[in-house]
Enzyme design. Structure first.
Site, PDB file in Angstrom:
ATOM      1  N   ASP A 180       0.867  -1.176   0.000  1.00 49.50           N
ATOM      2  CA  ASP A 180       0.000   0.000   0.000  1.00 49.50           C
ATOM      3  C   ASP A 180       0.904   1.226   0.000  1.00 49.50           C
ATOM      4  OD1 ASP A 180      -2.646   1.382   0.361  1.00 49.50           O
ATOM      5  OD2 ASP A 180      -1.629   2.057   2.186  1.00 49.50           O
ATOM      6  N   GLU A 196      -1.439  -1.545  -5.878  1.00 47.24           N
ATOM      7  CA  GLU A 196      -2.687  -0.944  -6.326  1.00 47.24           C
ATOM      8  C   GLU A 196      -2.421  -0.046  -7.523  1.00 47.24           C
ATOM      9  OE1 GLU A 196      -6.552   1.272  -4.266  1.00 47.24           O
ATOM     10  OE2 GLU A 196      -4.608   1.212  -3.253  1.00 47.24           O
ATOM     11  N   CYS A 208     -12.747  -4.825   5.912  1.00 45.39           N
ATOM     12  CA  CYS A 208     -12.083  -5.505   7.025  1.00 45.39           C
ATOM     13  C   CYS A 208     -11.384  -6.747   6.483  1.00 45.39           C
ATOM     14  CB  CYS A 208     -13.093  -5.874   8.103  1.00 45.39           C
ATOM     15  SG  CYS A 208     -12.414  -6.874   9.450  1.00 45.39           S
ATOM     16  N   CYS A 260     -13.531  -2.564  13.481  1.00 43.87           N
ATOM     17  CA  CYS A 260     -14.617  -3.208  12.746  1.00 43.87           C
ATOM     18  C   CYS A 260     -15.676  -3.711  13.733  1.00 43.87           C
ATOM     19  CB  CYS A 260     -14.056  -4.350  11.911  1.00 43.87           C
ATOM     20  SG  CYS A 260     -15.301  -5.239  10.937  1.00 43.87           S
ATOM     21  N   ASP A 282      -3.338   1.424   6.949  1.00 44.63           N
ATOM     22  CA  ASP A 282      -2.436   1.085   5.851  1.00 44.63           C
ATOM     23  C   ASP A 282      -2.134  -0.413   5.809  1.00 44.63           C
ATOM     24  OD1 ASP A 282      -2.352   3.778   5.220  1.00 44.63           O
ATOM     25  OD2 ASP A 282      -0.630   4.153   6.523  1.00 44.63           O
TER      26      ASP A 282
END
Length: 411
Positions: free
Chosen positions: A192, A276, A328, A347, A356
């Site tokens: 990430d 990503e 999550c 969560c 991150d």
């Protein structure tokens, strides 16, 4: 695989004059070709082919008094200038037709002697040669001194001489090399990319963003202020421009060296790398533009991609619209978007997530889901056409609905 190897070269004052002559001749041929094709288009004439350009702008132009000085440089550099023009037109046409992916490409523009970067290319036809004493021999230029940081793995197919805005000269060799697979490992990683932490790995490791441009901001501000005080067209202004360019080049070189070391370490330690697919161009138009450009995400992912192909590793990009920061990684619940100042969240399943690290884990999971898919089969179920009695239009459908709207029972 074709790779580029860049080396610093140190031409003598006489060789700098010879290189400037080649830069200028190649620029003139490029501009003449562009001007000829634009004139043919405005006159409604057919597109001027490559062979006709070479004949009229190089072979025949050398015999005219106005372009006789083209014979003072290597003809291969002039041919490569026309090849660059053809590539620019090809990219432009492919962009218009949709064959070229990514952002739209503008039509070719005229080159200027005031451009900050000048480049010429010599192919094997020019018979350039790396001598036994380590010098690079170029036709009608001479033997250039090269600072060899490492040996070339094979004979180069072409060399490009580049002069950057800082006044430095580089020789860029194109070499065809064989892949060098590394020993296989079991680890896989999702990455990430961010601004506070440049790279957060799915195993919890965080690499702080070095922010090279931010750290050099004070020096750059002082040099740019000095530049703004110089009179336009003066020699002092030219010297100030070179000083600013050298400061920016130092920042870019430091960032590139750091990214090379980090990408090599990640590729060496992991069998598969997943990142990503970020829209850097879009993020560069936000209020975070300076930090985004300082990070250099696009160049880093490009390094990961070609190093993975060279060393036998797997590399994949996941869809940029995947809600990695909202999902999550434990239960799969999508908890909705969160502002950037929220770095941790809980969560409903009870798991406390680092924003991150959780995103990196989801990137790894999404990348594995794509890579485990055999032979590119479709993951989601294919669309099934509905039966005619379910989706078809019945003959009296419109009439029945109109009658019902008026309170009249449908027939």
């Amino acid at each position: 695989m074709q790779l580029r190897y860049n080396y610093r070269v140190y031409p003598t004052p006489g060789q700098q004059v010879a290189l400037a002559r080649v830069f200028g001749c190649a620029r003139v041929v490029f501009n003449d070709g562009l001007r000829l094709r634009q004139a043919a288009r405005e006159a409604g004439l057919p597109y001027v082919c490559d062979a006709e350009l070479s004949k009229r702008l190089i072979t025949e132009a050398k015999r005219t008094p106005e372009r006789a000085w083209l014979g003072e440089v290597s003809a291969v550099a002039l041919q490569q200038a026309l090849a660059d023009l053809n590539a620019a037109y090809r990219n432009f046409f492919n962009s218009l037709s949709g064959k070229r992916k990514g952002r739209k490409v503008a039509p070719p523009r005229f080159r200027s002697r005031k451009d900050s970067r000048q480049a010429i290319r010599f192919t094997a036809n020019a018979r350039f040669k790396v001598l036994d004493n380590g010098r690079l021999r170029l036709p009608k230029v001479g033997d250039l001194a090269v600072r060899w940081s490492r040996a070339l793995p094979a004979d180069p197919s072409s060399v490009t001489i580049v002069k950057d805005a800082a006044g430095r000269y580089f020789a860029s060799f194109v070499v065809t090399t064989a892949d060098e697979p590394l020993p296989p490992v079991d680890a896989q990683v999702g990455i990430d990319l961010g601004l506070t932490h440049f790279a957060v790995l799915s195993d919890g490791k965080k690499t702080a963003a070095p922010k090279f441009l931010r750290r050099a901001a004070r020096k750059l501000r002082r040099l740019q202020q000095d530049l703004s005080r110089k009179q336009r067209g003066s020699n002092n202004r030219k010297k100030a421009v070179v000083k600013v360019a050298r400061a920016h080049a130092q920042v870019a070189d430091t960032r590139r060296d750091w990214q090379h070391k980090l990408s090599t370490a990640i590729i060496r330690d992991n069998q598969a790398v997943h990142v990503e697919d970020l829209c850097v161009a879009g993020l560069g138009r936000t209020r975070l533009a300076k930090s985004v450009h300082d990070a250099g995400w696009a160049s880093f992912t490009a390094m990961l991609q070609y190093k993975a192909a060279r060393y036998g590793r797997a590399f994949a990009k996941i869809d940029r619209f995947t809600p990695t920061s909202q999902t999550c990684s434990t239960c799969g619940r999508i908890d909705g978007p969160k502002p950037l100042n929220v770095r941790t969240w809980t969560c409903p399943c009870g798991t406390v997530h680092d924003r991150d690290v959780n995103a990196a884990i989801n990137i790894l999971a999404a990348g594995r889901a794509e890579s485990l898919n055999a032979c590119g089969a479709q993951i989601r179920p294919a669309s099934v056409p509905a039966q005619r009695r379910e989706a078809g239009i019945h003959p009296g459908a419109a009439r029945c609905s109109a009658r019902s709207a008026e309170g009249i029972p449908a027939l």
